[in-house]
Scaffold this active site. Structure first.
Site, PDB file in Angstrom:
ATOM      1  CD  GLU A 111      -3.097   0.811   0.290  1.00  0.00           C
ATOM      2  OE1 GLU A 111      -2.523   1.544  -0.539  1.00  0.00           O
ATOM      3  OE2 GLU A 111      -4.308   0.916   0.524  1.00  0.00           O
ATOM      4  CG  ASP A 112      -1.052   4.759  -1.425  1.00  0.00           C
ATOM      5  OD1 ASP A 112      -1.738   4.045  -0.654  1.00  0.00           O
ATOM      6  OD2 ASP A 112      -1.568   5.597  -2.197  1.00  0.00           O
ATOM      7  CG  ASP A 115      -6.066   8.294   6.763  1.00  0.00           C
ATOM      8  OD1 ASP A 115      -5.856   8.540   7.957  1.00  0.00           O
ATOM      9  OD2 ASP A 115      -6.678   9.071   6.017  1.00  0.00           O
ATOM     10  CG  PHE A 164      -4.402  15.106   1.969  1.00  0.00           C
ATOM     11  CD1 PHE A 164      -5.180  13.956   1.993  1.00  0.00           C
ATOM     12  CD2 PHE A 164      -4.015  15.618   0.737  1.00  0.00           C
ATOM     13  CE1 PHE A 164      -5.562  13.325   0.814  1.00  0.00           C
ATOM     14  CE2 PHE A 164      -4.396  15.002  -0.442  1.00  0.00           C
ATOM     15  CZ  PHE A 164      -5.173  13.855  -0.407  1.00  0.00           C
ATOM     16  NE  ARG A 177      -2.987   8.490  -8.940  1.00  0.00           N
ATOM     17  CZ  ARG A 177      -3.659   8.048  -7.879  1.00  0.00           C
ATOM     18  NH1 ARG A 177      -3.018   7.668  -6.806  1.00  0.00           N
ATOM     19  NH2 ARG A 177      -4.971   7.991  -7.886  1.00  0.00           N
TER      20      ARG A 177
HETATM   21  P1  IMP Z   1      -7.770   4.220   4.823  1.00  0.00           P
HETATM   22  O1  IMP Z   1      -8.750   3.221   4.289  1.00  0.00           O
HETATM   23  O2  IMP Z   1      -8.460   5.298   5.629  1.00  0.00           O
HETATM   24  O3  IMP Z   1      -6.632   3.602   5.572  1.00  0.00           O
HETATM   25  O4  IMP Z   1      -7.197   5.007   3.582  1.00  0.00           O
HETATM   26  C1  IMP Z   1      -6.307   4.390   2.733  1.00  0.00           C
HETATM   27  C2  IMP Z   1      -6.322   4.986   1.348  1.00  0.00           C
HETATM   28  O5  IMP Z   1      -6.708   6.354   1.337  1.00  0.00           O
HETATM   29  C3  IMP Z   1      -4.928   4.950   0.787  1.00  0.00           C
HETATM   30  O6  IMP Z   1      -4.737   3.788   0.037  1.00  0.00           O
HETATM   31  C4  IMP Z   1      -4.858   6.195  -0.060  1.00  0.00           C
HETATM   32  O7  IMP Z   1      -5.255   5.901  -1.371  1.00  0.00           O
HETATM   33  C5  IMP Z   1      -5.844   7.141   0.551  1.00  0.00           C
HETATM   34  N1  IMP Z   1      -5.182   8.147   1.417  1.00  0.00           N
HETATM   35  C6  IMP Z   1      -5.135   8.148   2.769  1.00  0.00           C
HETATM   36  N2  IMP Z   1      -4.449   9.204   3.245  1.00  0.00           N
HETATM   37  C7  IMP Z   1      -4.036   9.883   2.144  1.00  0.00           C
HETATM   38  C8  IMP Z   1      -3.224  11.074   1.975  1.00  0.00           C
HETATM   39  O8  IMP Z   1      -2.767  11.737   2.933  1.00  0.00           O
HETATM   40  N3  IMP Z   1      -2.999  11.442   0.694  1.00  0.00           N
HETATM   41  C9  IMP Z   1      -3.466  10.745  -0.387  1.00  0.00           C
HETATM   42  N4  IMP Z   1      -4.215   9.642  -0.267  1.00  0.00           N
HETATM   43  C10 IMP Z   1      -4.489   9.204   0.982  1.00  0.00           C
HETATM   44 MG    MG Z   2      -4.545   3.668  -1.967  1.00  0.00          MG
END
Ligand code: IMP
Ligand code: MG
Length: 187
Positions: A111-112, A115, A164, A177
């Site tokens: 994963e990138d 969050d 963010f 990106r």
């Molecule tokens: P989660 O499901 O809340 O953990 O969010 C995960 C996904 O949200 C990641 O795979 C990202 O694609 C996107 N995401 C979360 N935080 C950021 C950020 O700070 N910048 C850009 N994309 C984010």
């Molecule tokens: Mg993602």
């Protein structure tokens, strides 16, 4: 029109918002080398499949595998939860399925960023149904302050504050990106 070229000030302006440098290209590549080495050691004499979560992970995954010195395979699937917003919709949708058969295979999800952890929880529950031999997680970035699910993240690039970020695969409304380093929203 917004210019994406990194200017002499090295800030990224998106309308009224300003993103400032957080992690440099050199720092990212140094960490990729360390993670690649660790994965190569942990999976010695195994044949792992690295599964990238599209779109965000493609840059990290591409650099990470170049630092892995054992044989490995790569596959992708696609999720969507953020839409074009900075705040998660709280819903996860599967937009592209895996091609590989992962039953009895050693899986590393790539994963990138993690969050809230909602996307990763969804992915892990989904993949666990196919009974892989092992299931680990590699995430370039983790925001420990916003994690809402109890997840074991095996390989972490960097822990960051709950702000963010863009660049190095991470987007804001699908853009930025292609930045070589990571920038954070200056609030
Ligand atoms: P989660 O499901 O809340 O953990 O969010 C995960 C996904 O949200 C990641 O795979 C990202 O694609 C996107 N995401 C979360 N935080 C950021 C950020 O700070 N910048 C850009 N994309 C984010
Ligand atoms: Mg993602």
């Amino acid at each position: 029109m917004d210019k994406i070229i990194q200017n002499s000030e090295d800030v990224i302006r998106v309308g009224n918002e300003i993103f400032v440098p957080l992690i440099t290209e050199a720092e990212i590549q140094k960490r990729n080398a360390e993670l690649g080495k660790e994965i190569s050691k942990d999976y010695k004499s195994k044949l792992p499949i690295l599964i990238g979560v599209l779109n965000g992970s493609f840059v990290f995954l591409a650099d990470l595998i170049k630092n892995i010195s054992i044989k490995c395979e790569v596959d992708f699937f696609k999720l969507s939860s953020y839409g074009d917003q900075k705040i998660s919709s709280g819903h996860v949708k599967l937009l592209k399925e895996l091609n590989a058969d992962i039953n009895d295979r050693h899986i590393i999800i790539v994963e990138d960023i993690i969050d809230s952890g909602l996307s990763m929880k969804f992915i892990m529950d989904m993949l666990a149904q196919s009974k892989p031999a092992s299931l680990k997680v590699a995430s370039l970035l983790v925001k420990p302050g916003s994690l809402k699910y109890d997840l074991k993240i095996d390989y972490i690039g960097f822990e960051i504050k709950d702000k963010f970020v863009i660049g190095y695969g991470l987007d804001y409304a699908q853009k930025y990106r292609n930045l070589r380093s990571i920038y954070v929203l200056n609030e």
